[in-house]
Design a protein around this motif. Sequence first.
Motif, PDB file in Angstrom:
ATOM      1  N   ALA A 230       0.835  -1.202   0.000  1.00  0.00           N
ATOM      2  CA  ALA A 230       0.000   0.000   0.000  1.00  0.00           C
ATOM      3  C   ALA A 230       0.873   1.257   0.000  1.00  0.00           C
ATOM      4  O   ALA A 230       0.602   2.219  -0.737  1.00  0.00           O
ATOM      5  CB  ALA A 230      -0.932  -0.013   1.208  1.00  0.00           C
ATOM      6  N   ARG A 231       1.943   1.268   0.828  1.00  0.00           N
ATOM      7  CA  ARG A 231       2.840   2.428   0.879  1.00  0.00           C
ATOM      8  C   ARG A 231       3.614   2.582  -0.425  1.00  0.00           C
ATOM      9  O   ARG A 231       3.812   3.697  -0.916  1.00  0.00           O
ATOM     10  CB  ARG A 231       3.793   2.297   2.061  1.00  0.00           C
ATOM     11  CG  ARG A 231       3.119   2.514   3.413  1.00  0.00           C
ATOM     12  CD  ARG A 231       4.137   2.753   4.506  1.00  0.00           C
ATOM     13  NE  ARG A 231       4.942   1.557   4.753  1.00  0.00           N
ATOM     14  CZ  ARG A 231       4.638   0.620   5.633  1.00  0.00           C
ATOM     15  NH1 ARG A 231       3.511   0.720   6.336  1.00  0.00           N
ATOM     16  NH2 ARG A 231       5.418  -0.426   5.810  1.00  0.00           N
ATOM     17  N   LEU A 232       4.073   1.463  -0.972  1.00  0.00           N
ATOM     18  CA  LEU A 232       4.826   1.533  -2.225  1.00  0.00           C
ATOM     19  C   LEU A 232       3.965   2.079  -3.360  1.00  0.00           C
ATOM     20  O   LEU A 232       4.434   2.906  -4.170  1.00  0.00           O
ATOM     21  CB  LEU A 232       5.352   0.141  -2.593  1.00  0.00           C
ATOM     22  CG  LEU A 232       6.516  -0.397  -1.766  1.00  0.00           C
ATOM     23  CD1 LEU A 232       6.809  -1.853  -2.131  1.00  0.00           C
ATOM     24  CD2 LEU A 232       7.764   0.463  -1.990  1.00  0.00           C
ATOM     25  N   PHE A 233       2.708   1.663  -3.427  1.00  0.00           N
ATOM     26  CA  PHE A 233       1.842   2.140  -4.496  1.00  0.00           C
ATOM     27  C   PHE A 233       1.384   3.577  -4.271  1.00  0.00           C
ATOM     28  O   PHE A 233       1.016   4.262  -5.228  1.00  0.00           O
ATOM     29  CB  PHE A 233       0.641   1.201  -4.667  1.00  0.00           C
ATOM     30  CG  PHE A 233       0.928   0.020  -5.531  1.00  0.00           C
ATOM     31  CD1 PHE A 233       0.902   0.130  -6.909  1.00  0.00           C
ATOM     32  CD2 PHE A 233       1.248  -1.202  -4.977  1.00  0.00           C
ATOM     33  CE1 PHE A 233       1.177  -0.962  -7.722  1.00  0.00           C
ATOM     34  CE2 PHE A 233       1.528  -2.306  -5.766  1.00  0.00           C
ATOM     35  CZ  PHE A 233       1.501  -2.189  -7.149  1.00  0.00           C
ATOM     36  N   GLU A 234       1.394   4.043  -3.027  1.00  0.00           N
ATOM     37  CA  GLU A 234       1.105   5.455  -2.787  1.00  0.00           C
ATOM     38  C   GLU A 234       2.158   6.340  -3.440  1.00  0.00           C
ATOM     39  O   GLU A 234       1.863   7.444  -3.902  1.00  0.00           O
ATOM     40  CB  GLU A 234       1.049   5.724  -1.283  1.00  0.00           C
ATOM     41  CG  GLU A 234      -0.235   5.236  -0.615  1.00  0.00           C
ATOM     42  CD  GLU A 234      -0.204   5.439   0.888  1.00  0.00           C
ATOM     43  OE1 GLU A 234       0.802   6.013   1.382  1.00  0.00           O
ATOM     44  OE2 GLU A 234      -1.156   5.024   1.564  1.00  0.00           O
ATOM     45  N   ARG A 235       3.386   5.834  -3.491  1.00  0.00           N
ATOM     46  CA  ARG A 235       4.471   6.591  -4.127  1.00  0.00           C
ATOM     47  C   ARG A 235       4.563   6.291  -5.619  1.00  0.00           C
ATOM     48  O   ARG A 235       4.811   7.185  -6.432  1.00  0.00           O
ATOM     49  CB  ARG A 235       5.807   6.262  -3.452  1.00  0.00           C
ATOM     50  CG  ARG A 235       5.835   6.576  -1.958  1.00  0.00           C
ATOM     51  CD  ARG A 235       7.195   6.331  -1.355  1.00  0.00           C
ATOM     52  NE  ARG A 235       8.211   7.174  -1.963  1.00  0.00           N
ATOM     53  CZ  ARG A 235       9.500   7.166  -1.626  1.00  0.00           C
ATOM     54  NH1 ARG A 235       9.918   6.332  -0.673  1.00  0.00           N
ATOM     55  NH2 ARG A 235      10.352   7.966  -2.215  1.00  0.00           N
ATOM     56  N   ALA A 236       4.385   5.015  -5.992  1.00  0.00           N
ATOM     57  CA  ALA A 236       4.559   4.631  -7.398  1.00  0.00           C
ATOM     58  C   ALA A 236       3.333   4.938  -8.252  1.00  0.00           C
ATOM     59  O   ALA A 236       3.462   5.153  -9.462  1.00  0.00           O
ATOM     60  CB  ALA A 236       4.881   3.141  -7.495  1.00  0.00           C
ATOM     61  N   ALA A 237       2.158   4.955  -7.629  1.00  0.00           N
ATOM     62  CA  ALA A 237       0.924   5.209  -8.378  1.00  0.00           C
ATOM     63  C   ALA A 237       0.001   6.100  -7.562  1.00  0.00           C
ATOM     64  O   ALA A 237      -1.085   5.680  -7.155  1.00  0.00           O
ATOM     65  CB  ALA A 237       0.240   3.895  -8.728  1.00  0.00           C
ATOM     66  N   PRO A 238       0.410   7.350  -7.303  1.00  0.00           N
ATOM     67  CA  PRO A 238      -0.411   8.217  -6.454  1.00  0.00           C
ATOM     68  C   PRO A 238      -1.781   8.523  -7.045  1.00  0.00           C
ATOM     69  O   PRO A 238      -2.735   8.774  -6.321  1.00  0.00           O
ATOM     70  CB  PRO A 238       0.445   9.496  -6.334  1.00  0.00           C
ATOM     71  CG  PRO A 238       1.355   9.461  -7.526  1.00  0.00           C
ATOM     72  CD  PRO A 238       1.617   8.020  -7.795  1.00  0.00           C
TER      73      PRO A 238
END
Length: 423
Positions: A230-238
Amino acid sequence: MSIVLTPALLFLLQALLLIAGPFLLWRLAGARHIAPMVVIQILFGIALGPSLFGRLAPELWGTLFAPSALASLSGLSLLAVVLFAFLTGLHLDPAEFRGRGRAFAAVSLSSMAVPTLLGAGLGWWLATAFPGMAGPRATPGLFAAGFGICIGVTALPVLGAILREMGLLGDRVGRLALGYAAVNDALLWLFVTAALAWASADGAGAVVRVTLLGAAYIGVTVLVARPLLARLFERAAPNGEIGDTALVVTCTALIASAAVTELIGLHYILGAFVAGTAMPRRVAAAILERLDPFANLVLLPFFFTLTGLKVTLDLADPAQWTVFGLASVATLAGKLAGTAIPARLTAEGWVDSLRLGALMSCKGLMEVIVLTILLEAGLLSPACFSAMVLMAVVVTALTQPSVRLVEWLGRRGEARQNGLRMF
């Protein structure tokens, strides 16, 4: 001037045939009005096998699909199955099950339990009546368990495609069917994992070990991997869009999860499936849009071809056709009874209950994957595998016509009742 088939040219010719062939049949030959794309792909793979193409043109078949020419297809086939399992898990949204109530849980479990138990009983009888149907590592109990699992399968992604083609994705019955199928798929991989552990040399000890490791794996996925993703996708796919970085994160998580489950003794398909369920829901649709067409139209034909090469249909073998016929009847009857009766008992109308039962008979690719796993594990013989693949094709092809028949009968019955009220 003779043509020299270099390994690269041979692979390109195979790829051209496998990717374009089924799609052209489905799109241009009008087959899309008869059966879903996956049915045409499976049939095309079987037709390229020894049962048809191998008999009609043995020399050409031997050139195109010699054992030495299949090595390059194996890796693509494995990648196709891993991606398919991942996309199946991606279709499964755990939040969908919250608040559904006891009625949903009862029908979901019954729709898997009834056909599985019916299939297990049939498998036990078949192991005695036709011993050649059991694989080299199968006891009667193991064969019965594997056979029951095959009867209980419902294919979630293919069901979704059928519902889309029928315009039922937004219908309440369609949403219920997808929810039931999602529960079926989750239970399916638990059953397959248990059967493989039971078939291992350690037997009961392996079942306990796999259960503990599986529980630990699920716990780490839920408590660690899902929040991290979830945290990684907040940065990679905001914005919820899947760019290059988000795509690499997705594929890394998918392959890592599959590798971990394979390492600890669970099947890599289970890891791919769980990775799909762990993806953040806000990007699930975008990932599906990015990966689904490539996996289904480009990669899966390689898997179907390797599967088709293992299918040998013997028209003179009564045992094979007996297994095909009984398995088809058990699937249709088990899914219909296991879904329609409890649905009716939970206040659904008879027409909707029967529609749900007909939809849950859908097998598709999920059945073929399970059959391949059980064949490789030595629980099914090649003859049984071939009969069951044919059953999967026929039952899946019957799903849409069966639903339409139930709807027609329902309209006819309603019209008859309205006519009687006028008198």
